[in-house]
Write a protein that holds these residues in place. Structure first.
Motif, mmCIF file in Angstrom:
data_model
loop_
_atom_site.group_PDB
_atom_site.id
_atom_site.type_symbol
_atom_site.label_atom_id
_atom_site.label_comp_id
_atom_site.label_asym_id
_atom_site.label_seq_id
_atom_site.Cartn_x
_atom_site.Cartn_y
_atom_site.Cartn_z
ATOM 1 N N LEU B 283 0.814 -1.227 0.000
ATOM 2 C CA LEU B 283 0.000 0.000 0.000
ATOM 3 C C LEU B 283 0.844 1.273 0.000
ATOM 4 O O LEU B 283 0.533 2.234 -0.707
ATOM 5 C CB LEU B 283 -0.933 0.003 1.221
ATOM 6 C CG LEU B 283 -2.103 -0.976 1.131
ATOM 7 C CD1 LEU B 283 -2.853 -1.026 2.451
ATOM 8 C CD2 LEU B 283 -3.033 -0.582 -0.003
ATOM 9 N N VAL B 284 1.917 1.268 0.791
ATOM 10 C CA VAL B 284 2.699 2.501 0.903
ATOM 11 C C VAL B 284 3.294 2.932 -0.450
ATOM 12 O O VAL B 284 3.180 4.099 -0.817
ATOM 13 C CB VAL B 284 3.771 2.358 2.001
ATOM 14 C CG1 VAL B 284 4.775 3.488 1.932
ATOM 15 C CG2 VAL B 284 3.094 2.337 3.363
ATOM 16 N N PRO B 285 3.882 2.016 -1.227
ATOM 17 C CA PRO B 285 4.347 2.452 -2.546
ATOM 18 C C PRO B 285 3.214 2.985 -3.425
ATOM 19 O O PRO B 285 3.422 3.936 -4.176
ATOM 20 C CB PRO B 285 4.943 1.177 -3.155
ATOM 21 C CG PRO B 285 5.294 0.341 -2.010
ATOM 22 C CD PRO B 285 4.286 0.627 -0.947
ATOM 23 N N ILE B 286 2.029 2.399 -3.303
ATOM 24 C CA ILE B 286 0.914 2.919 -4.100
ATOM 25 C C ILE B 286 0.604 4.349 -3.664
ATOM 26 O O ILE B 286 0.422 5.252 -4.490
ATOM 27 C CB ILE B 286 -0.332 2.020 -3.941
ATOM 28 C CG1 ILE B 286 -0.032 0.637 -4.514
ATOM 29 C CG2 ILE B 286 -1.538 2.645 -4.636
ATOM 30 C CD1 ILE B 286 -1.175 -0.339 -4.358
ATOM 31 N N GLN B 287 0.603 4.553 -2.349
ATOM 32 C CA GLN B 287 0.349 5.900 -1.832
ATOM 33 C C GLN B 287 1.366 6.900 -2.403
ATOM 34 O O GLN B 287 0.998 7.943 -2.931
ATOM 35 C CB GLN B 287 0.431 5.867 -0.304
ATOM 36 C CG GLN B 287 0.423 7.221 0.352
ATOM 37 C CD GLN B 287 0.888 7.144 1.814
ATOM 38 O OE1 GLN B 287 1.082 6.063 2.369
ATOM 39 N NE2 GLN B 287 1.072 8.297 2.425
ATOM 40 N N VAL B 288 2.655 6.537 -2.307
ATOM 41 C CA VAL B 288 3.695 7.450 -2.781
ATOM 42 C C VAL B 288 3.563 7.670 -4.286
ATOM 43 O O VAL B 288 3.652 8.798 -4.783
ATOM 44 C CB VAL B 288 5.087 6.881 -2.427
ATOM 45 C CG1 VAL B 288 6.181 7.756 -3.006
ATOM 46 C CG2 VAL B 288 5.245 6.767 -0.921
ATOM 47 N N GLY B 289 3.305 6.575 -5.006
ATOM 48 C CA GLY B 289 3.127 6.706 -6.454
ATOM 49 C C GLY B 289 1.983 7.643 -6.796
ATOM 50 O O GLY B 289 2.108 8.497 -7.677
ATOM 51 N N LEU B 290 0.881 7.522 -6.065
ATOM 52 C CA LEU B 290 -0.267 8.392 -6.342
ATOM 53 C C LEU B 290 0.067 9.857 -6.079
ATOM 54 O O LEU B 290 -0.339 10.747 -6.842
ATOM 55 C CB LEU B 290 -1.460 7.973 -5.468
ATOM 56 C CG LEU B 290 -2.216 6.716 -5.914
ATOM 57 C CD1 LEU B 290 -3.225 6.304 -4.868
ATOM 58 C CD2 LEU B 290 -2.904 6.956 -7.249
ATOM 59 N N ILE B 291 0.811 10.108 -5.016
ATOM 60 C CA ILE B 291 1.155 11.502 -4.706
ATOM 61 C C ILE B 291 1.961 12.111 -5.852
ATOM 62 O O ILE B 291 1.665 13.203 -6.336
ATOM 63 C CB ILE B 291 1.954 11.569 -3.381
ATOM 64 C CG1 ILE B 291 1.035 11.195 -2.214
ATOM 65 C CG2 ILE B 291 2.540 12.958 -3.177
ATOM 66 C CD1 ILE B 291 1.757 11.023 -0.892
ATOM 67 N N ILE B 292 2.974 11.369 -6.319
ATOM 68 C CA ILE B 292 3.806 11.915 -7.395
ATOM 69 C C ILE B 292 2.991 12.030 -8.684
ATOM 70 O O ILE B 292 3.080 13.021 -9.411
ATOM 71 C CB ILE B 292 5.045 11.028 -7.606
ATOM 72 C CG1 ILE B 292 5.844 10.955 -6.315
ATOM 73 C CG2 ILE B 292 5.905 11.576 -8.725
ATOM 74 C CD1 ILE B 292 6.944 9.938 -6.351
#
Ligand code: HDD
Ligand code: HEM
Ligand code: HEM
Lengths: 439, 351
Positions: B283-292
């Motif tokens: 989930l955390v990489p998805i979160q970071v990916g979405l932010i960028i």
């Protein structure tokens, strides 16, 4: 210091630093792959030990090469935005291919360095082969970009703007072949002789040490083959210069007058204020013969073009002499080694010969630095030959002396640390090697 | 819309996301090296080192890909950014150089010293003076570099880099675009994202449950900081980066996007709390990916606002087409190799 000068100095310093590590990144994989292949074939432990020890040194040097290369990619924009704005699309192809090669190189190097216990033997060796191939390719790609700066092709200019871009033609410009060949051989030559020199140093203390004997044998063989090929490839480069960059050739040779039957000068100092080269030993008509295979061929002299378009002649001439001198000494070292080995049917480990090879340790790298000085300074005052002046490419950023000094201090610091760590590594190799010698 | 330049821009955005997810986490490892404390400080450092040693150089190449794509496909933008942001970029480069070299120096300084004195055990080696000296450099550089990367991206988003489209000249004092609250908020935001990624990944790198707990606690702290920095950046964007702010707050898709990102972030935090580490590290990489990704889309249609758009700064179509072919071929070759690297070094712990 003037900003343009500071920018040039920073570029030159960064490149001169990077090229050492980049050469190691191209050539050490060849030595490691050979050693590992010998282990796979013969099963002799000493070759495995050798590949592992070489890999440790390579790990340190490669990391410094990767970070200094990153600095260069940014510096192209930080220092020469005008150049990149103009040339970016034209020479983008080699740079993007280079990026691809970097990926493969870094991936397989990770597997090679840290994967001894994690992948199968043959997969491990294959990773080494991939590092060798992709490292050599990345060197080739970036040199084609530089070759384009020497002989720009693959576009046309209409009303001062670039049109008709053909990136493939730009990449395959007339200098690419000769420069890439010469650079690849140079990297293998310099690294192989440096390696041979270091092991020769330890062999002199302990002739029976099997670890250093094997290392010396592999490195010297590779180095000697490259030393034989390098003058041939240098001759190809010189012929290409005669055709495409006659002024650079004239500066290399200190040739001021346009003449038929130009001499080859050994040594000497070109004086810009008198427009002549003094104190040189001249071999009559040899230059004409070397580049045109005709003793009376015409060679263009520096006086042919206005003063402001000439490169700094003395630097180019002396750097060229230095490169050729190093090349000849290495050639002699290689031939002597081959002859001794053939006569004695064993490794040439006479004391005087080992001392000679030890003294050759830095020569290949000196030749690389000198050769690049010839190429780059000889291209001045142009950044893109006959198209864009270096002065027009520089950034408007003031106080460039600050980044120049910061990076210089940083790189000096890194060089000192690398030397200390490598020395420590060699010492511990020695300890291991002694025990290996008793196997 | 689906012109070549947008495809390249898309590839650049994906590369940036991958860079932060992989290389960013390596910097995050360095951040946790600073905060390695308590009885298990050395064990934490060792875990961090072993996790990043084989992969950081490959991860780092994503950054090079971004730079190369930028200067080949959008040369005026590259020229403008590297002129106006000369100072933060130079600081970032110094950080990159020091991080990479201190990391290898640290590894080899102790190992080789240790071989002289075989009686020194590993624990003591790791607290030796050479190791600590390099650790400090490595950690410091791991903090500076992501901050400066974030400052650079934040400064591009401010819309204060004025370029004359006719002649490509940049009107800049070299300082004011980046020395402002908004770019620095983005800088620290980036730092917290790196720290979060690293902490979450590290929970999966070890079987030792005490170590896992250490990184769980760190992940929770980092996730909280990410929330704070996200909020702060958004507040500052009203004045600091009005274009982005408009993109991020006005349209319906933007609202949906915020809801999705928010949900993923909160679920990620919950997963860390509940020790569902495998779920958290998805989930955390998805979160970071979405932010960028959100930032990238909000930039549209500007590359360097207010003058340079993706379209008016793109290189000629021939160049872009060839570049896309190279990217396509490259993806086919590189992605499987990259995957293989991760399988070799990260796969085993899953079994
Ligand atoms: C181990 C290093 C080494 C050695 C022994 C030599 N060179 Fe070299 N030389 C280089 C390493 C190098 C280089 C650093 O790699 C250069 C700089 C640019 C390039 O393509 O290769 C170069 C450039 C260079 C150029 C200029 C090419 C250009 O400007 O595009 C010429 C004409 C030669 N070389 C010729 C020679 C000759 C006749 C040699 C005879 C022994 C020789 N080199 C030995
Ligand atoms: C003649 C000159 C050059 C040669 C032969 C060369 C070759 C190489 C090689 C073989 C590597 C692999 C890494 C290593 O061995 O340490 C490397 C790294 C690198 N080089 Fe160079 N290079 C040259 C000049 C440049 C220039 C001018 C640039 C920038 C535009 C550049 C950018 C890079 C980058 C970004 C890396 C890092 C790749 C990674 O992370 O793996 N190089 N270079
Ligand atoms: C690694 C080996 C190289 C070395 C040692 C080297 C050396 C130098 C030197 C000495 C200068 C300054 C010349 C002067 O101002 O008098 C220079 C300038 C420059 N070099 Fe190279 N160079 C190398 C390879 C490359 C490559 C591969 C590229 C591009 C792909 C490149 C691009 C440039 C640029 C853009 C400049 C600045 C403009 C100029 O001064 O003409 N160089 N380099």
């Amino acid at each position: 210091m003037e900003d343009l000068l500071a920018a040039r100095a920073q570029m030159a310093m960064s490149l001169a630093f990077h090229i050492i590590f980049a050469s190691v990144g191209m050539a050490m994989p060849l030595l490691m792959v050979i050693a590992e292949a010998l282990w796979l074939k013969t099963g002799a432990k000493v070759y495995l030990l050798l590949a592992k020890q070489w890999a440790k040194g390579t790990a340190i040097l490669f990391a410094v090469g990767a970070v200094s290369g990153t600095v260069l990619s940014f510096e192209l924009g930080l220092l020469w935005p005008g150049f990149m704005n103009y040339a970016g699309p034209i020479i983008g192809m080699p740079f993007s291919l280079e990026g691809l090669a970097f990926f493969l190189e870094a991936i397989f190097l990770g597997i090679y360095l840290y994967g001894w216990e994690r992948v199968q033997r043959y997969a491990h060796w294959f990773a080494g082969v991939m590092v060798l191939i992709s490292g050599t390719l990345s060197g080739i790609f970036v040199v084609t970009a530089n070759a384009w700066m020497n002989t720009p092709t693959g576009f046309s200019i209409a009303n001062g703007t670039v049109t008709d871009i053909n990136p493939v033609a730009a990449m395959l410009n007339p200098s690419s072949f000769s420069q890439c060949l010469h650079m690849c051989l140079a990297a293998f030559l310099a690294v192989a002789f440096a390696t041979a020199g270091i092991h020769a140093y330890y062999l002199r203390r302990d002739r029976s040490n099997i670890f250093h004997r094997k290392a010396f044998a592999i490195a010297l063989t590779v180095g000697s083959v490259m030393a034989l090929l390098q003058p041939i490839s240098g001759d190809i480069s010189a012929k290409r210069l005669a055709k495409h960059q006659p002024i650079k050739l004239a500066a290399m040779e200190g040739q001021w007058e346009t003449v038929h039957g130009a001499p080859l000068r050994i040594g000497g100092i070109p004086f810009e204020e008198f427009e002549e080269t003094r104190y040189a030993i001249e071999i009559p008509k040899a230059l004409s013969f070397l580049v045109h295979a005709d003793f009376n061929a015409k060679i263009m002299g520096l006086k042919e073009i206005p003063k402001e378009n000439r490169p700094p002649v003395a630097i180019v001439h002396i750097a060229f002499q230095l490169m050729v001198a190093c090349g000849i000494v290495l050639l002699v070292a290689g031939c002597l080694g081959g002859w001794l080995a053939w006569r004695r049917k064993s490794l040439p480990i006479e004391g005087w010969y080992l001392r000679f090879v030890t003294l050759c340790t830095p020569l290949g790298f000196i030749a690389i630095e000198a050769g690049w000085t010839v190429t780059e300074v000889g291209r001045q005052p142009w950044v893109i030959y006959n198209i864009m002046r270096t002065a027009d490419a520089v950034t408007p950023m003031p106080h460039l002396i600050v980044p120049f000094l910061s990076f210089t201090v940083l790189y000096i610091f890194l060089s000192i640390i690398v030397i200390i760590l490598l020395r420590r590594l060699f010492r511990s190799t020695l300890a291991k090697a002694v025990s290996a010698g008793k196997i | 819309m689906f012109e070549f330049e947008f495809c390249i821009a898309g590839v650049m955005l994906i590369s940036l996301i991958l860079y932060v997810l992989t290389g960013g986490a390596d910097f995050g490892g360095g951040i946790w090296d600073v905060f390695a404390t308590g009885a298990r400080a050395n064990a934490q450092r060792k875990l961090i080192t072993e996790a990043i040693a084989p992969i950081w150089e490959a991860n780092h190449v994503w950054l090079i890909v971004i730079v190369v794509l930028l200067f080949v496909a959008f040369p005026p933008a590259f020229a403008a950014i590297s002129t106006a942001l000369h100072i933060p970029l130079t600081l970032m480069l110094i950080g990159i150089v020091l991080r990479g070299s201190a990391f290898v120096f640290r590894t080899y300084d102790v190992k080789e010293a240790g071989e002289h004195e075989p009686d020194r055990n590993e624990e003591r080696e790791q607290s030796g003076p050479a190791y600590r000296r390099w650790s400090r450099v490595f950690a410091g550089a791991s903090i500076i570099t992501p901050i400066m990367l974030g400052v650079t991206l934040g400064a591009v988003a401010t819309g204060t880099i004025h370029v004359n489209v006719e002649n490509g000249q940049v009107d800049t004092d070299f300082v004011s675009s980046w020395l402002a609250p908004f770019p620095f908020a983005i800088g620290f935001f980036t730092l917290t994202l790196c720290a979060l990624l690293a902490a979450v990944y590290l929970t999966l790198e070890t079987e030792d449950s005490a170590l896992q707990e250490d990184f769980r606690r760190r992940a929770l702290i980092a996730a909280g900081s990410v929330g704070v920095m996200a909020w702060l950046s958004f507040m500052l964007s009203a004045e600091g980066a009005p274009t982005i702010r408009r993109g991020l707050s006005s349209s319906t898709w933007a609202i949906c996007f915020h809801i999705i990102t928010g949900t993923v972030s909160v679920t990620g935090m919950w997963a860390i709390w509940k020790r569902r580490f495998r779920l958290a590290s998805a989930l955390v990489p998805i979160q970071v990916g979405l932010i960028i990704f959100g930032w990238g889309v909000a930039q549209y249609p500007y590359l360097v606002a207010p003058a340079l758009t993706f379209s008016n700064s793109a290189a000629p179509a021939v160049v872009l087409r060839l570049l896309l072919i190279i990217v396509g071929v490259g993806a086919v070759i590189v992605l499987p190799a990259f995957y293989y690297l991760y399988v070799v070094f990260k796969g085993r712990r899953r079994t």
